[in-house]
Design a protein around this motif. Structure first.
Motif, PDB file in Angstrom:
ATOM      1  N   UNK A 391     -15.428 -26.644 -39.490  1.00 42.14           N
ATOM      2  CA  UNK A 391     -14.617 -27.737 -38.957  1.00 42.14           C
ATOM      3  C   UNK A 391     -14.409 -27.566 -37.451  1.00 42.14           C
ATOM      4  N   UNK A 392     -14.156 -28.678 -36.771  1.00 41.07           N
ATOM      5  CA  UNK A 392     -13.871 -28.664 -35.337  1.00 41.07           C
ATOM      6  C   UNK A 392     -12.372 -28.833 -35.138  1.00 41.07           C
ATOM      7  N   UNK A 393     -11.741 -27.859 -34.451  1.00 38.19           N
ATOM      8  CA  UNK A 393     -10.287 -27.877 -34.271  1.00 38.19           C
ATOM      9  C   UNK A 393      -9.875 -27.902 -32.805  1.00 38.19           C
ATOM     10  N   UNK A 394     -10.797 -28.153 -31.908  1.00 38.79           N
ATOM     11  CA  UNK A 394     -10.465 -28.162 -30.482  1.00 38.79           C
ATOM     12  C   UNK A 394      -9.335 -29.148 -30.192  1.00 38.79           C
ATOM     13  N   UNK A 395      -8.285 -28.658 -29.546  1.00 35.46           N
ATOM     14  CA  UNK A 395      -7.170 -29.509 -29.161  1.00 35.46           C
ATOM     15  C   UNK A 395      -6.203 -29.843 -30.274  1.00 35.46           C
ATOM     16  N   UNK A 396      -6.382 -29.260 -31.471  1.00 33.87           N
ATOM     17  CA  UNK A 396      -5.478 -29.550 -32.582  1.00 33.87           C
ATOM     18  C   UNK A 396      -4.135 -28.850 -32.381  1.00 33.87           C
ATOM     19  N   UNK A 411     -16.857 -20.079 -39.372  1.00 34.71           N
ATOM     20  CA  UNK A 411     -17.637 -20.985 -38.526  1.00 34.71           C
ATOM     21  C   UNK A 411     -16.855 -22.087 -37.867  1.00 34.71           C
ATOM     22  N   UNK A 412     -15.547 -21.925 -37.715  1.00 39.34           N
ATOM     23  CA  UNK A 412     -14.741 -22.973 -37.080  1.00 39.34           C
ATOM     24  C   UNK A 412     -15.141 -23.124 -35.611  1.00 39.34           C
ATOM     25  N   UNK A 413     -15.238 -24.373 -35.177  1.00 42.57           N
ATOM     26  CA  UNK A 413     -15.538 -24.674 -33.776  1.00 42.57           C
ATOM     27  C   UNK A 413     -14.227 -25.025 -33.077  1.00 42.57           C
ATOM     28  N   UNK A 414     -13.859 -24.211 -32.104  1.00 36.52           N
ATOM     29  CA  UNK A 414     -12.588 -24.446 -31.427  1.00 36.52           C
ATOM     30  C   UNK A 414     -12.637 -23.843 -30.036  1.00 36.52           C
ATOM     31  N   UNK A 415     -12.412 -24.673 -29.021  1.00 35.36           N
ATOM     32  CA  UNK A 415     -12.398 -24.197 -27.647  1.00 35.36           C
ATOM     33  C   UNK A 415     -10.983 -23.853 -27.187  1.00 35.36           C
ATOM     34  N   UNK A 416     -10.003 -24.622 -27.663  1.00 34.58           N
ATOM     35  CA  UNK A 416      -8.607 -24.295 -27.392  1.00 34.58           C
ATOM     36  C   UNK A 416      -7.750 -24.926 -28.467  1.00 34.58           C
TER      37      UNK A 416
END
Length: 742
Positions: A391-396, A411-416
């Motif tokens: 899952x993509x959680x960037x900015x969550x 495998x989580x996609x997260x930049x911040x």
């Protein structure tokens, strides 16, 4: 293309032999009630009228399958709807006849006609505005008032008859509307007749008018004008109810019961998955009209692009909510508001959930694999057993989201990420206190807004929160007892690998504690929780003297750290919504001012000087409780208190003797720490031996311990500062020897 028809017996026999591929076959009308068909592949199959009630279909595939009614069931349902429409037409004729009495006849007939017209007008007006259920109540109320206002018996009877006919006509009309809708459902897409949708409704009108005409001809003395008027009123009344039916079938909430009734009628004889286990089953692109899904287990069931799912009988599952039903069907949920909704077990794999709000939503066991949760709000969301793989959680926003050991984060996609939802974005039900509402900081991680998480770094960052045992104290509690109860839990369960990761002050006055401890994946959190609070309740029940004896350095230091009367300590705060919360978090040794958090998560402080804890704010602190012997002292106190009380009230037993000796050792401020530690070690051995004093091995251990204590106390005899302690030892040790010799 004609599908090959197979019987249930053939299917079950082949399944038992290991076959799982049953694609593009027909099992119309076959019964698999209560059978196990886990993993079976019915892709493209014709399952109309099939009975899968209470069957186990975990992981089964029904992609592109066609469920619903068989042809004969659909035709029977349509005929039933037409017959009831005819009854409705007949009842509406009688209403029209009553209304026609307004123009002539005895006074009671004229009044009855006016009453019927008034009651019917009230009913129709309320039904258009508020719905038919409210209209039935209004009709009954209007009728009661009309009857009550009648002046004499004959008139009251005529009015009551008019109200009864109007009510019966309304009920028949509503029922006809529901069945007309059911007939529309049954015919739509069957290919049985050329009629569908509006055609079914048109035929229902024709049947209703035929019933009205037949009834009109049977009325005594019906002239051409009266006949035409009655038929016209009947026609209008029938059209009114068919309009109400059409409105309900479009999903108008004012007449939801009509739609529910129509769907229930249309599901009679349709495909049944009632009570079936459909965990991880796949219904993508399947047609599910007239299908019974009540009480089925729909955990992670896939509904992508299903057809006519809203015309299935859904029961009380998450599918009953139109918003969630459309979300799981389309996968399109950008900016959707799912606050406080129950999405437990929903399959949202690959869904577009950018900016979606799931504040306090139940996402337990949900499938969120590869979902796009960019900028989503997961504040207080429940995620036990949820799968966020890829899952993509960037900015969550993940403030106080509830992860457990079963939450999958690979495998989580997260930049911040943001650890706190700013005040302007918070709904009223999770609003901040006024003193905190001015803080607009969303607590971004990483804190440096110019830096982002590297690949895989987010999972490492959040992983320490996943396997936690949460110990919430909903009443003010002495944190020194909290520390000791936790140490007892840790000592009693070494295989669980308990380590404190955070301690937070909660509540309006910050007088409640939440202790979070990391555990091994195999830990039974429910059992650990019970053991901890059993330990704590026992410690709280001790006498003030016994409590004083067990409150040693670890507990006192925690009290200093957490005392709600002090200002906020200089320990950094992580994953917390309040800047006043205190969190001790450590895998590595770090220092903050006078506080030190070591690699085991325990706390030491520079305020401990000469074995005495400095600082008057620590209530209950006892002089002479040094750091060196603190842990052993607490263990000794617990061991002594587990011994039985003396059976003779006037004579101390081993428990009382050991407690007297321990108190003397603990309270002696002039005692060197290494002497105190040696003495407490020997007391611990005596307490252990006292549990089974008749055992030969225990007696030998007790004898050695008493010889060691005798040497220790003999060394104190020549020191004036320790003379009192030496005298206590001289009195107590012989009595202990008698206990083990008896």
């Amino acid at each position: 293309m004609q599908k090959r028809q197979m019987t249930a017996k053939e299917i079950l026999q082949l399944y038992a032999e290991g076959r799982r591929n049953f694609r593009d076959i027909s099992v119309r009308g076959q019964s698999f009630k209560g059978k196990n068909l886990s993993g079976a592949d019915f892709n493209g199959a014709d399952i109309r009228g099939a009975n899968f009630t209470n069957a186990c279909l975990r992981g089964a595939k029904f992609v592109g399958a066609k469920a619903g009614l068989q042809r004969r069931s659909a035709v029977g349902l349509v005929i039933s709807s037409w017959l009831l429409s005819g009854v409705s037409g007949l009842m509406s004729l009688w209403i029209a006849y009553l209304i026609s009495l307004i123009s002539s006849g005895p006074i009671e007939n004229i009044i009855a006609g006016w009453v019927a017209l008034a009651v019917l007008a009230v009913f129709c007006a309320v039904a258009m505005k508020k719905g038919t259920l409210t209209a039935f109540g209004a009709l009954a109320g209007a009728g009661v008032l009309a009857v009550a206002g009648a002046g004499y018996v004959a008139l009251a009877g005529a009015v009551a008859g008019a109200v009864a006919v109007a009510l019966a006509g309304a009920l028949a009309g509503a029922g006809a509307g529901a069945l007309a809708g059911a007939g529309t459902l049954a015919l739509a897409g069957t290919g049985t007749l050329a009629l569908a949708g509006a055609g079914t409704l048109a035929l229902a009108v024709a049947v209703a008018l035929a019933g009205a005409l037949a009834g009109a001809l049977a009325l005594p003395g019906t002239g051409t004008g009266a006949l035409a008027g009655a038929v016209a009123v009947s026609f209008i009344f029938t059209l009114f109810f068919l309009y109400i039916s059409w409105r309900a079938m479009k999903g108008d909430p004012r007449d939801a019961w009509i739609r529910s009734a129509a769907v229930a009628f249309a599901a009679i004889g349709g495909t049944s998955f009632r009570g079936a286990d459909l965990t991880d089953a796949d219904f993508s692109d399947a047609t599910l009209k007239s299908t019974d899904l009540r009480r089925a287990n729909l955990t992670r069931t896939r509904w992508k692009n299903t057809i006519k799912l809203d015309f299935a009988r859904l029961g009380n599952s998450y599918l009953d909510n139109p918003l969630i039903r459309e979300l799981v069907r389309t996968g399109e949920g950008q900016d959707i508001d799912c606050d406080r909704l129950n999405l437990q077990g929903a399959n949202l794999q690959g869904a577009n959930l950018q900016g979606a709000s799931f504040i306090e939503a139940n996402l337990n066991q949900a499938n969120l694999q590869d979902a796009d949760l960019t900028d989503a709000r997961l504040v207080h969301a429940q995620l036990d057993g949820a799968d966020l793989t890829g899952a993509t959680l960037t900015g969550a926003y993940i403030e106080e989201w509830n992860l457990t050991a079963t939450t999958e984060l690979k495998g989580i996609r997260c930049e911040w990420i943001f650890m706190r939802l700013p005040p302007e974005k918070r709904p009223a039900f999770i609003a901040l206190p006024p003193e905190e509402s001015r803080d607009q900081n969303p607590h971004r991680k990483p804190e440096d807004w110019k830096k982002n998480f590297e690949d895989g770094e987010f999972a490492d960052f959040i992983g320490t929160v996943r396997l936690t045992l949460d110990l919430f104290h909903n009443q003010p509690v002495d944190p020194r007892l909290v520390a000791l109860a936790f140490e007892q839990l840790k000592d009693g369960n070494p295989e669980v690998e308990l380590e404190i990761v955070s301690i937070e002050k909660k509540g309006k006055n910050k007088d409640k504690l939440l202790v979070k401890a990391e555990t091994s994946p195999q830990a039974n959190h429910a059992e650990m929780h019970s053991q901890y609070f059993t330990n704590l309740e026992y410690l709280k029940s001790l006498s003030p003297e016994a409590k004083t004896a067990v409150l040693v350095d670890r507990g006192v230091i925690m009290a200093k750290l957490l005392d709600t009367k002090q200002g906020s300590p200089s320990i950094s705060i992580e994953n917390s919504s309040s800047a006043d919360n205190t969190q001790v978090q450590g895998d590595n040794t770090t220092s903050e001012g006078d506080m030190t958090v070591n690699e085991r998560g325990s706390v030491r402080t520079g305020d401990v000087t000469g074995g005495i804890v400095a600082g008057g704010d620590v209530s209950g602190g006892v002089a002479g409780q040094g750091a060196a012997g603190g842990d052993i002292s607490g263990t000794v106190s617990v061991a002594i208190n587990q011994l039985p009380d003396s059976p003779e009230a006037d004579k101390p037993g081993i428990k009382e003797l050991l407690a007297q000796l321990e108190e003397a050792i603990v309270r002696e401020a002039a005692l060197e720490e290494y002497d105190r530690e040696d003495a407490m070690e020997e007391l611990k051995k005596l307490a252990e031996a006292g549990k089974n004093p008749r055992d030969g091995g225990m007696k030998k251990m007790a004898e050695k311990a008493m010889r060691s204590l005798s040497r220790i106390f003999a060394g104190f005899a020549g020191l004036p500062a320790l003379a009192k302690l030496a005298e206590t030892g001289k009195e107590v040790l012989p009595a202990l020897a008698e206990f083990f010799d008896s």
